[in-house]
Write a protein that holds these residues in place. Structure first.
Motif, PDB file in Angstrom:
ATOM      1  N   CYS A 283     -17.302 -56.946 -30.689  1.00  0.00           N
ATOM      2  CA  CYS A 283     -16.037 -57.654 -30.867  1.00  0.00           C
ATOM      3  C   CYS A 283     -16.323 -58.979 -31.570  1.00  0.00           C
ATOM      4  O   CYS A 283     -17.231 -59.703 -31.160  1.00  0.00           O
ATOM      5  CB  CYS A 283     -15.392 -57.921 -29.498  1.00  0.00           C
TER       6      CYS A 283
ATOM      7  N   TYR B 163     -14.737 -61.585 -31.460  1.00  0.00           N
ATOM      8  CA  TYR B 163     -14.332 -62.751 -30.660  1.00  0.00           C
ATOM      9  C   TYR B 163     -15.275 -63.012 -29.491  1.00  0.00           C
ATOM     10  O   TYR B 163     -15.643 -64.144 -29.227  1.00  0.00           O
ATOM     11  CB  TYR B 163     -12.903 -62.561 -30.127  1.00  0.00           C
ATOM     12  N   CYS B 164     -15.663 -61.923 -28.752  1.00  0.00           N
ATOM     13  CA  CYS B 164     -16.432 -62.158 -27.519  1.00  0.00           C
ATOM     14  C   CYS B 164     -17.740 -61.367 -27.488  1.00  0.00           C
ATOM     15  O   CYS B 164     -18.447 -61.384 -26.482  1.00  0.00           O
ATOM     16  CB  CYS B 164     -15.593 -61.812 -26.293  1.00  0.00           C
TER      17      CYS B 164
ATOM     18  N   CYS C 202     -10.248 -54.990 -28.035  1.00  0.00           N
ATOM     19  CA  CYS C 202     -11.434 -55.208 -27.215  1.00  0.00           C
ATOM     20  C   CYS C 202     -11.075 -55.105 -25.741  1.00  0.00           C
ATOM     21  O   CYS C 202     -10.115 -55.739 -25.291  1.00  0.00           O
ATOM     22  CB  CYS C 202     -12.022 -56.580 -27.528  1.00  0.00           C
TER      23      CYS C 202
ATOM     24  N   CYS D  24     -11.940 -58.917 -24.006  1.00  0.00           N
ATOM     25  CA  CYS D  24     -11.092 -60.107 -24.144  1.00  0.00           C
ATOM     26  C   CYS D  24      -9.663 -59.788 -24.535  1.00  0.00           C
ATOM     27  O   CYS D  24      -8.814 -60.665 -24.544  1.00  0.00           O
ATOM     28  CB  CYS D  24     -11.708 -61.076 -25.151  1.00  0.00           C
TER      29      CYS D  24
HETATM   30 ZN   LIG Z   1     -13.572 -59.266 -27.188  1.00  0.00          ZN
END
Ligand SMILES: [Zn+2]
Length: 347
Positions: free
Chosen positions: A22, A24-25, A55, A58
């Protein structure tokens, strides 16, 4: 001539693989969250398929692009092709025309933006790549309506430009300010330049080995000797012949020999406002060559140091050729990017 390798990035129509992480995370489990058809400008595809994922960690959703595609309309392949056309000498206008047979319609502005992106990419790739031997030379380019001095730095290992700046090579402080961070970042240990005296000072201050381009030295020394030969008293002509031989052969003991010759010629003080006598001019030449001698022959004991700065001049030649034909640089920075790209052999 550099070998031009036309290797275009591959473009895939859809992505067979699931995303690995992911964005983002860094989570690694996803749900597929639908798909979209993304129109692209490309030589083969009118559109590609992009899956969206969510995801599980998150909860963010994101697009997972196929190879060679990103957020831009043009695929990476098309952007590279534009850059290659341009580096090979096409104007923005001809690049637009040359893309038409591929069914790709671009505006001048988007071609220009793609070039800038390509230059940024190049800049990022070069930014931290170590350079041991750096060639430096000044040039004048026409930019935004006037001629401006630029300083060009070339990786002499690869024969590629690493930096271009608006720096006047005749201004020693400006040269040093520009060079010092560059030299530190790239880990440079040798510079190759013509024999403008500022470079010598800068090399000493920054603790660099310094090879002076022997083409330049031969040219100006040859010219000076030719002038002196006509005016120097007959009984000293042999010194001119010997200097000529030394410059051609660059022997290790040349510096000492030049110093001996300098001592041999009697000094005659000219009056304050009087021009130097021919013999004093010859003495001046001898002492200058003797002092600079170690910088003429770094190449002799450091095998990756060239004995001329020709590679740097070739890069500048490519830059000048492009800056003559390109119109529409919008900013001073835009021009520097353009020059970097123009000086590069595409690969
Ligand atoms: Zn994520």
């Amino acid at each position: 001539m550099p070998i031009v390798i036309l290797q275009l990035p591959d473009v895939k129509r859809k992505n067979e693989n699931r995303p690995k992480q992911c964005p983002y995370c860094q989570g690694q489990t996803f749900q597929r969250w639908g798909k979209v058809r993304k129109p692209v400008r490309d030589s083969r595809y009118r559109s590609v398929q992009v899956y969206r994922y969510r995801c599980c960690g998150c909860g963010h959703t994101f697009r997972h692009y196929p190879q060679g595609v990103d957020r831009a309309d043009q695929t990476q392949r098309m952007r590279k092709l534009v850059a290659i056309y341009w580096v090979l000498g096409m104007s923005l206008r001809s690049a637009v025309i040359a893309l038409a047979p591929f069914g790709v319609k671009l505006s001048h502005m988007s071609v220009w933006r793609d070039l800038q992106k390509q230059a940024d990419l190049l800049e990022k790739r070069r930014h931290w790549k170590p350079v041991r031997v750096l060639g430096l030379d000044g040039a004048y380019v026409r930019a935004l309506g006037k001629m401006r001095p630029v300083l060009v730095a070339v990786d002499l290992g690869e024969g590629e430009p690493v930096a271009v700046g608006y720096v006047d090579e005749y201004n020693p402080q400006a040269v040093r300010r520009w060079l010092e961070p560059l030299v530190k970042r790239l880990g440079v240990s040798v510079i190759v330049t013509d024999d403008l005296v500022h470079y010598k000072t800068v090399a000493q201050k920054l603790d660099l080995e310094h090879q002076i381009c022997q083409f330049h030295v031969r040219r100006w020394v040859g010219r000076t000797l030719k002038e002196l030969r006509v005016i120097v008293p007959e009984e000293w002509i042999w010194v001119i012949d010997e200097v000529k031989l030394l410059i051609t052969e660059l022997p290790l003991e040349g510096s000492r020999r030049l110093f001996e010759l300098w001592k041999l010629i009697p000094e005659r003080r000219a009056g304050r406002d009087q021009p130097l006598s021919p013999l004093d001019q010859l003495r001046q030449l001898l002492i200058r060559l003797s002092e600079h001698w170690p910088n003429y022959r770094v190449f002799d004991w450091q095998t990756d140091v060239p004995w001329t700065n020709n590679t740097t001049e070739q890069v500048i030649g490519r830059m000048k050729m492009r800056s003559r034909t390109v119109r529409g640089y919008k900013s001073k920075q835009g021009l520097l990017n353009g020059l970097m790209l123009a000086g590069t052999s595409v690969s």
